[in-house]
Design an enzyme around this catalytic site. Structure first.
Site, PDB file in Angstrom:
ATOM      1  N   THR A  49      27.595  25.925 102.171  1.00  0.00           N
ATOM      2  CA  THR A  49      28.497  26.569 101.128  1.00  0.00           C
ATOM      3  C   THR A  49      27.560  27.475  99.878  1.00  0.00           C
ATOM      4  OG1 THR A  49      30.238  25.138 101.371  1.00  0.00           O
ATOM      5  CG2 THR A  49      30.235  26.267  99.300  1.00  0.00           C
TER       6      THR A  49
ATOM      7  N   GLY B  45      29.168  23.050  91.371  1.00  0.00           N
ATOM      8  CA  GLY B  45      28.132  22.343  92.313  1.00  0.00           C
ATOM      9  C   GLY B  45      28.374  21.174  92.317  1.00  0.00           C
TER      10      GLY B  45
ATOM     11  N   ASP C 181      39.322  30.047  92.089  1.00  0.00           N
ATOM     12  CA  ASP C 181      37.883  30.470  91.782  1.00  0.00           C
ATOM     13  C   ASP C 181      37.496  31.842  92.329  1.00  0.00           C
ATOM     14  OD1 ASP C 181      35.044  30.754  91.545  1.00  0.00           O
ATOM     15  OD2 ASP C 181      34.632  28.882  92.529  1.00  0.00           O
TER      16      ASP C 181
ATOM     17  N   GLY D 212      30.953  19.489  93.800  1.00  0.00           N
ATOM     18  CA  GLY D 212      31.765  19.120  94.832  1.00  0.00           C
ATOM     19  C   GLY D 212      33.374  19.305  94.800  1.00  0.00           C
ATOM     20  N   LYS D 213      33.800  20.053  93.741  1.00  0.00           N
ATOM     21  CA  LYS D 213      35.170  20.077  93.585  1.00  0.00           C
ATOM     22  C   LYS D 213      36.023  20.598  94.994  1.00  0.00           C
ATOM     23  CE  LYS D 213      34.838  23.103  90.244  1.00  0.00           C
ATOM     24  NZ  LYS D 213      33.455  23.231  90.186  1.00  0.00           N
ATOM     25  N   THR D 214      35.388  21.374  95.439  1.00  0.00           N
ATOM     26  CA  THR D 214      36.057  22.203  96.742  1.00  0.00           C
ATOM     27  C   THR D 214      36.100  20.911  97.806  1.00  0.00           C
ATOM     28  OG1 THR D 214      35.286  24.454  96.026  1.00  0.00           O
ATOM     29  CG2 THR D 214      35.863  23.984  98.410  1.00  0.00           C
ATOM     30  N   SER D 215      34.920  20.182  97.918  1.00  0.00           N
ATOM     31  CA  SER D 215      35.120  19.055  99.049  1.00  0.00           C
ATOM     32  C   SER D 215      36.026  18.128  98.521  1.00  0.00           C
ATOM     33  CB  SER D 215      33.693  18.539  99.155  1.00  0.00           C
ATOM     34  OG  SER D 215      32.806  19.640  99.469  1.00  0.00           O
TER      35      SER D 215
END
Length: 584
Positions: free
Chosen positions: A499, A18, A45, A20-23
């Site tokens: 998300t 949560g 993931d 913000g790794k993906t962003s």
């Protein structure tokens, strides 16, 4: 951005769920592709949402991103990887063995450890197979939350050590000879991961004590397996342009204190700080603004009349009526599952019930959230290390009791297989489920993908018992208890953001297929419910309303928890969390 200077071929983004790794990973991949590089963005993931961010369907095949020339993406889908893995094992003997034996082999390859290793095989190929992936200048990994990622990065060494022993028989993974073929690939993967000229570790965190503590643990653990160095990205820091209303001042003060208290090991690393944006990081235009400090377009404040959901206290009052049961908090990493689980457990204990608060999350820290003991509340963690040792001791005592010395030595070596982990953790999980028949058990689960693997193990065990017992005898398995709403209440925890809501919706669909119906949804840290006064926070609040509306359409019950000025740590603040009245 410091972490983008002299970029090596491989970049790993990791950290607590949560943050913000993906962003950050997606924005990095866009930036590199925009500089004329050929880039492959890979999600490891099990609950990947890269496709949702780009608005493109991405699966277990390399998919170009049409609006970003030079960029392609791949999601290592655990189920697809496991299916392909099973086919590689079974195909050579299809037509040579009876169908009953093929079915038996397929069943043996249906466990969660097979899923893990199948995904791991694809991961190591990305690191070591220059023939298939040599065309890419950069491979950017958007990893699973910390505990799962550490496990993944440790596996090349774990399987290399296991294969070096030479006598084990990881039967759930297929013939040992099949693994031997990959031995050189595993060794090359280890070399790549530990070479800072080829691999860069980027530790992503929020300006929160728990998040920064988590990246320190990650950094130190990965250092122990030879993955040295690293860069820190602190994401979502409240901009100074927000204003000085009490809520903004409190949040900014909390963030400043958390950053100032960073430990020396990570404070010394190169660091970048990214501002919180007024909108969600979904779509290429939004991602292109992530690394750029900038203004925002003020939006109307959220309509007060639309915030009429329940409070967390209402859920406590309703679940208390049964006098016992299992309460499972599930959802994407970083949405506050640990905090909500701890608050529910404290509330039930304060009402005179015997409560067991436990977690299946390798990265959860319940004692830090509670910050002390609470009368009537027992706290534990399903510790994989302890569970594995207990399981090995149990097997050696039972199955190994009648074996000779050679047989016991062979059994002990077989139990060193990394795939025993899931079996061991499932055994402890089953005990906790059984305990809920007498008392309240509140379980803080691992982030979505890891939890689904555990439920997969639960389903596999149920099918095995059903096959062994048949229809002539009655039996109750852990899965059957999870399916019974009188015994188990599943709470999906989310934020009012695109998300987390999409992921929680996907989790609900997976649970429904397993016959488990979520009892309630909890929308945590809602800015809209906090009634902000400054234009920036009002813009963030307005963006939450469509997501809150989506949740209402999906859920039987919805509880709304406002963003608080202080972190809910310790019994007093956790108790206050369940005393907040229903939104007006």
């Amino acid at each position: 951005m410091k972490f983008l200077e002299n970029t090596p071929r491989f970049l790993f983004f990791t950290g607590k769920g949560g943050v913000g790794k993906t962003s950050v990973a997606c924005a990095t991949a866009l930036s590199l592709a925009g500089a004329g590089k050929q880039v492959l963005l890979v999600s490891t993931d099990p609950a990947s949402n890269v496709g949702q961010v780009f608005g493109v369907t991405i699966g277990n095949t390399i998919t170009p991103i049409p609006a970003a020339p030079g960029l392609a993406a791949l999601e290592i889908d655990p189920e697809q990887a496991a299916a392909a893995y099973r086919e590689r094992i079974i195909a050579p003997v299809r037509g040579l063995l009876p169908e009953s034996e093929l079915a038996s082999i397929a069943e043996g390859l249906s466990g969660s450890c097979t899923t893990e290793v199948a995904s791991f095989d694809e991961f190591t190929n990305l690191l070591a197979d220059d023939t298939a992936y040599g065309a890419y200048d950069h491979i950017v990994f958007d990893t699973a939350p910390t505990g799962h990622t550490i496990r993944l990065l440790q596996l090349p060494g774990s399987w290399t050590d296991f294969l070096d022993a030479g006598k084990g028989d990881p039967s759930c993974l297929g013939p040992l000879s099949g693994l031997e073929k990959h031995k050189q690939v595993y060794a090359k993967a280890v070399q790549t991961l530990t070479d800072p000229a080829r691999t860069r570790l980027v530790l992503v965190a929020r300006a929160q004590t728990s998040s920064l503590t988590e990246i320190e643990r990650t950094f130190l653990e990965l250092n122990q397996i030879g993955i040295a160095g690293g860069f820190v990205v602190i994401n979502g820091v409240l901009p100074h342009s927000v204003g000085d209303e009490p809520l903004a001042q409190a949040v900014r003060g909390r963030e400043t204190a958390a950053i100032a208290a960073m430990s020396g090991s990570i404070a010394a690393l190169p660091r970048d700080v990214l501002e919180l944006k007024a909108g969600n990081m979904v779509g290429i235009p939004a991602l292109e603004t992530l690394f750029v400090p900038g203004s925002f377009a003020p939006m109307a404040a959220p309509p007060v009349a639309e915030l009429e959901d329940a409070a967390l206290s209402d859920l406590v009052a309703e679940m208390e009526r049964d006098g016992h049961g299992l309460v499972m908090c599930m959802g994407k990493g970083g949405v506050g599952k640990t905090t909500v689980a701890a608050a529910l457990a404290v509330a039930l204990a304060n009402r005179g019930h015997a409560v067991h608060l436990t977690t299946t999350d390798p990265a959860a820290h319940l004692t830090e959230t509670l910050h002390g003991s609470v009368p009537g509340l027992k706290v534990s963690r399903i510790d994989p290390v302890a569970a594995i040792q207990e399981y090995r001791d149990h097997v050696m005592t039972t199955k190994g009791h009648s074996l000779d010395a050679d047989g016991r030595a062979a059994l002990a070596e077989d139990l060193l297989s990394p795939c025993t982990d899931e079996v061991a953790v499932f055994r402890q999980f089953s005990r906790v489920v059984q305990e809920s028949r007498r008392n309240f058990v509140v379980m803080d689960t691992a982030p979505t993908g890891h939890t689904l693997l555990l439920l997969d193990a639960t389903g596999s065990y149920h099918r095995e018992i059903a096959r062994q017992v048949g229809s002539t005898m009655g039996f109750v398995t852990p899965l059957m208890r999870l399916q019974d709403p009188a015994q188990t209440k599943v709470l999906l925890i989310t934020l009012a953001e695109t998300t987390p809501v999409l992921e929680a919706q996907g989790l609900q669909e997976d649970l429904e297929r397993a016959g488990i119906h979520p009892w309630a949804w909890v929308i945590n840290n809602s800015i809209a419910a906090a009634r902000p006064q400054t234009p920036f926070l009002q813009a963030r609040a307005a963006a939450e309303i469509p997501e809150i509306t989506k949740v209402r359409a999906l859920a039987d019950r919805v509880a709304l928890v406002p963003l608080l000025a202080t972190e809910p740590i310790g019994e007093e603040k956790l108790t206050a969390l369940t005393a907040i009245p229903q939104p007006a």
